[in-house]
Design a protein around this motif. Sequence first.
Motif, PDB file in Angstrom:
ATOM      1  N   SER A 130       0.831  -1.205   0.000  1.00  0.00           N
ATOM      2  CA  SER A 130       0.000   0.000   0.000  1.00  0.00           C
ATOM      3  C   SER A 130       0.866   1.257   0.000  1.00  0.00           C
ATOM      4  O   SER A 130       0.490   2.271  -0.569  1.00  0.00           O
ATOM      5  N   GLN A 176       1.785   1.781  -3.565  1.00  0.00           N
ATOM      6  CA  GLN A 176       0.632   2.329  -4.284  1.00  0.00           C
ATOM      7  C   GLN A 176       0.516   3.826  -4.046  1.00  0.00           C
ATOM      8  O   GLN A 176       0.302   4.604  -4.962  1.00  0.00           O
ATOM      9  N   LEU A 177       0.662   4.194  -2.773  1.00  0.00           N
ATOM     10  CA  LEU A 177       0.594   5.588  -2.365  1.00  0.00           C
ATOM     11  C   LEU A 177       1.654   6.409  -3.084  1.00  0.00           C
ATOM     12  O   LEU A 177       1.382   7.471  -3.633  1.00  0.00           O
ATOM     13  N   LYS A 200       3.181   5.736  -5.879  1.00  0.00           N
ATOM     14  CA  LYS A 200       2.885   5.847  -7.307  1.00  0.00           C
ATOM     15  C   LYS A 200       1.877   6.955  -7.570  1.00  0.00           C
ATOM     16  O   LYS A 200       2.026   7.735  -8.506  1.00  0.00           O
ATOM     17  N   LYS A 201       0.854   7.016  -6.735  1.00  0.00           N
ATOM     18  CA  LYS A 201      -0.179   8.036  -6.912  1.00  0.00           C
ATOM     19  C   LYS A 201       0.386   9.437  -6.732  1.00  0.00           C
ATOM     20  O   LYS A 201       0.129  10.329  -7.529  1.00  0.00           O
ATOM     21  N   VAL A 202       1.148   9.621  -5.652  1.00  0.00           N
ATOM     22  CA  VAL A 202       1.698  10.951  -5.379  1.00  0.00           C
ATOM     23  C   VAL A 202       2.669  11.357  -6.479  1.00  0.00           C
ATOM     24  O   VAL A 202       2.647  12.491  -6.952  1.00  0.00           O
ATOM     25  N   ALA A 246       2.606  10.456  -9.496  1.00  0.00           N
ATOM     26  CA  ALA A 246       1.853  10.714 -10.723  1.00  0.00           C
ATOM     27  C   ALA A 246       1.083  12.025 -10.640  1.00  0.00           C
ATOM     28  O   ALA A 246       0.378  12.392 -11.565  1.00  0.00           O
ATOM     29  N   GLN A 297      -1.251  12.783  -8.430  1.00  0.00           N
ATOM     30  CA  GLN A 297      -2.602  12.688  -7.876  1.00  0.00           C
ATOM     31  C   GLN A 297      -2.610  13.194  -6.448  1.00  0.00           C
ATOM     32  O   GLN A 297      -1.617  13.098  -5.738  1.00  0.00           O
ATOM     33  N   THR A 298      -3.750  13.733  -6.053  1.00  0.00           N
ATOM     34  CA  THR A 298      -3.884  14.199  -4.678  1.00  0.00           C
ATOM     35  C   THR A 298      -4.294  13.031  -3.795  1.00  0.00           C
ATOM     36  O   THR A 298      -5.301  12.371  -4.029  1.00  0.00           O
ATOM     37  N   VAL A 299      -3.462  12.773  -2.812  1.00  0.00           N
ATOM     38  CA  VAL A 299      -3.757  11.717  -1.849  1.00  0.00           C
ATOM     39  C   VAL A 299      -3.819  12.369  -0.475  1.00  0.00           C
ATOM     40  O   VAL A 299      -2.931  13.131  -0.112  1.00  0.00           O
TER      41      VAL A 299
END
Length: 75
Positions: free
Chosen positions: A20, A23-24, A26-28, A30, A32-34
């Motif tokens: 996880s 995953q986090l 990768k999102k940040v 990219a 993306q707002t997490v």
Amino acid sequence: MIDIKQFSELQKNSKNSFASQRQLMKKVMAGQTVLCTTCKQPLFLLTPTHNGAASNENLGIYCKKGCTDIQLDFV
Ligand SMILES: [Zn+2]
């Protein structure tokens, strides 16, 4: 005392949190707002300011309040 069964449960849990975190990350990365699960502030990626061998700073994901502090030293 931890028996074998509990130990393998622990390993499973740490693998899940490792996945996880990736995953986090990768999102940040990219863009993306997490949001932090604790304070609901957006997480940001922090890159080391200096790259010397003696540096203790790691790439990481943090929130403003500091309740999320994931060091990405496995990258
Ligand atoms: Zn937070």
